[in-house]
Design a protein around this motif. Sequence first.
Motif, PDB file in Angstrom:
ATOM      1  N   GLU A   1       0.914  -0.992  -0.034  1.00 10.51           N
ATOM      2  CA  GLU A   1      -0.109  -0.103   0.761  1.00 10.51           C
ATOM      3  C   GLU A   1       1.410   0.905  -0.126  1.00 10.51           C
ATOM      4  O   GLU A   1       2.170   0.791   0.336  1.00 10.51           O
ATOM      5  CB  GLU A   1      -1.150   0.233   1.172  1.00 10.51           C
TER       6      GLU A   1
ATOM      7  N   GLN B   1      -0.380  -1.055 -12.538  1.00 12.67           N
ATOM      8  CA  GLN B   1      -1.101  -1.513 -11.115  1.00 12.67           C
ATOM      9  C   GLN B   1      -0.488  -0.241 -10.564  1.00 12.67           C
ATOM     10  O   GLN B   1      -1.308   0.335  -9.122  1.00 12.67           O
ATOM     11  CB  GLN B   1      -0.697  -2.635 -10.029  1.00 12.67           C
TER      12      GLN B   1
ATOM     13  N   GLU C   1      -2.832   3.109 -11.127  1.00 19.49           N
ATOM     14  CA  GLU C   1      -2.864   3.310 -11.437  1.00 19.49           C
ATOM     15  C   GLU C   1      -3.658   3.664  -9.504  1.00 19.49           C
ATOM     16  O   GLU C   1      -4.406   4.616  -9.357  1.00 19.49           O
ATOM     17  CB  GLU C   1      -4.096   1.688 -11.055  1.00 19.49           C
ATOM     18  N   THR C   2      -2.187   2.957  -8.404  1.00 18.60           N
ATOM     19  CA  THR C   2      -2.717   3.290  -7.452  1.00 18.60           C
ATOM     20  C   THR C   2      -2.271   4.597  -7.284  1.00 18.60           C
ATOM     21  O   THR C   2      -2.446   5.150  -5.881  1.00 18.60           O
ATOM     22  CB  THR C   2      -1.499   2.093  -6.478  1.00 18.60           C
TER      23      THR C   2
ATOM     24  N   GLU D   1      -4.555   6.742  -7.824  1.00 20.02           N
ATOM     25  CA  GLU D   1      -5.722   7.050  -7.211  1.00 20.02           C
ATOM     26  C   GLU D   1      -5.874   7.590  -5.993  1.00 20.02           C
ATOM     27  O   GLU D   1      -6.227   8.598  -5.614  1.00 20.02           O
ATOM     28  CB  GLU D   1      -6.299   5.586  -6.954  1.00 20.02           C
ATOM     29  N   ALA D   2      -4.521   7.623  -5.172  1.00 16.96           N
ATOM     30  CA  ALA D   2      -4.331   8.405  -3.645  1.00 16.96           C
ATOM     31  C   ALA D   2      -4.141   9.873  -4.140  1.00 16.96           C
ATOM     32  O   ALA D   2      -4.144  10.053  -3.006  1.00 16.96           O
ATOM     33  CB  ALA D   2      -3.012   6.708  -3.224  1.00 16.96           C
TER      34      ALA D   2
ATOM     35  N   GLN E   1      -3.266   4.100  -0.347  1.00 20.97           N
ATOM     36  CA  GLN E   1      -4.586   2.784  -0.735  1.00 20.97           C
ATOM     37  C   GLN E   1      -3.685   2.065  -1.202  1.00 20.97           C
ATOM     38  O   GLN E   1      -2.190   1.749  -1.069  1.00 20.97           O
ATOM     39  CB  GLN E   1      -4.163   3.511  -1.788  1.00 20.97           C
ATOM     40  N   LYS E   2      -4.316   0.463  -0.477  1.00 24.55           N
ATOM     41  CA  LYS E   2      -3.930  -0.217  -0.726  1.00 24.55           C
ATOM     42  C   LYS E   2      -4.147  -0.196  -1.787  1.00 24.55           C
ATOM     43  O   LYS E   2      -4.425   0.381  -3.526  1.00 24.55           O
ATOM     44  CB  LYS E   2      -5.271  -1.347  -0.215  1.00 24.55           C
ATOM     45  N   TRP E   3      -3.093  -1.654  -2.569  1.00 27.05           N
ATOM     46  CA  TRP E   3      -2.451  -1.954  -3.873  1.00 27.05           C
ATOM     47  C   TRP E   3      -3.737  -1.849  -4.649  1.00 27.05           C
ATOM     48  O   TRP E   3      -4.410  -3.299  -4.485  1.00 27.05           O
ATOM     49  CB  TRP E   3      -1.570  -3.167  -3.708  1.00 27.05           C
ATOM     50  N   ILE E   4      -3.509  -1.895  -6.259  1.00 29.55           N
ATOM     51  CA  ILE E   4      -5.141  -2.252  -6.432  1.00 29.55           C
ATOM     52  C   ILE E   4      -4.522  -3.181  -7.947  1.00 29.55           C
ATOM     53  O   ILE E   4      -3.685  -3.690  -7.978  1.00 29.55           O
ATOM     54  CB  ILE E   4      -5.482  -0.815  -7.380  1.00 29.55           C
ATOM     55  N   ASP E   5      -5.348  -4.556  -7.371  1.00 29.30           N
ATOM     56  CA  ASP E   5      -4.670  -5.308  -8.268  1.00 29.30           C
ATOM     57  C   ASP E   5      -6.757  -6.096  -9.414  1.00 29.30           C
ATOM     58  O   ASP E   5      -6.072  -6.700  -9.778  1.00 29.30           O
ATOM     59  CB  ASP E   5      -4.710  -6.436  -7.806  1.00 29.30           C
TER      60      ASP E   5
END
Length: 388
Positions: A221, A367, A370-371, A374-375, A384-388
């Motif tokens: 994250e 990923q 994207e993460t 997003e954050a 932000q937890k890792w986007i998968d």
Amino acid sequence: MKNRKLRMGMVGGGSDAFIGAIHRRAAFMDNQIELVCGCFSVDPEISKSSGLSYFLPEDRIYSTYQEMFEHEMTLPEGERMDFVTIVTPNRWHFEPAMMALERGFHVVVDKPMTFSLEEAKQLQKKVEETGLVLALTHVYSAYPAVKEAKARIAKGELGKLRRVYVEYTQGWLSERIELLGGNNAGWRTDPKRSGKAGCIGDIGTHAWHLSEYITGLKVKELCADLKAFVPGRPIDDDGAAFLRYENDVTGVLTATQIGTGEANNIRIRIYGEKGGLEWRQMEPNTLTLRWRDRPTEILDIGNNGYLTPEALWNTRTPAGHPEGFIEAFANIYRNFSLTVRAIKNGETPSGDCLDFPTVYDGVRGMQFIETMVEAGYNDNVKWQKWID
């Protein structure tokens, strides 16, 4: 297949492009690969003139990559290309890579692997379905000193890891040079061609990948901030993140293209219970090791007996003869070519030849983007937890 070079085709990389020449020089360095065809530009005239300057026959110089794949498939197996190298803006990575895999061609592609995470997952699925090889050119992971750092950490020499600092600093986009034309800034600062991230997609992914590659740990994250400092620029030119890796390791990542006066200053420092290490791309043949209970060591990378086998495998010259950017690219191409050769000979590739970034690194790279996005643009998100 044992007594010939691998045959390479190219998408992009014409005479008006910078990175294509780097790829060709790197691919040819170990005498394992030859260029046999290509569509070198969206402009058919540039593609043709480029191909002729590379001494290709006119019937192997194509106006579109679609035409190239279709025609190459009609050639006897002993003549058609074995793999394709894709060196285009991010928007045009996915389609030629997918077309190549669908037709049985192996792939080398620049990073980030695709325009979106969804495209990356589709490529991963196709690679797994076909058993073909996709190599991703995260070049900094292929320096001999980086191999040495990774091997030292894997052996536990630094003890339990605690902290990672990784940064990539450029200054070439300190002004809106994309408005002037005649440079690579145009597509890199255009979200319609680069994707949703600018600086973070272009160089932040290198910093992230280098940290995961050397430590062997994955980011779980992050907390991020992205910004476009230059007025009017529609996409980030600067970013930073706090990272949480596996095993309770923490890190800080910074990437900027508005660091006025900087060139390509990528640097990583990693600290464990027993010691730390540092590597800078600006001094690529030096690895610094710092210890809790003994003097600092400065390693000169080269064909030296005290280096690990992993570093020696990726080293061509004695210490004092610098190996740098093109040689690191060549290490990826050499390992990729040995892997493809083994597969074509019905053998199982193994050992050091498998040490290159793959489709799985490409998916994680998307990923990461994207993460970060997003954050980085959401002031209400702390982690932000890792986007998968």
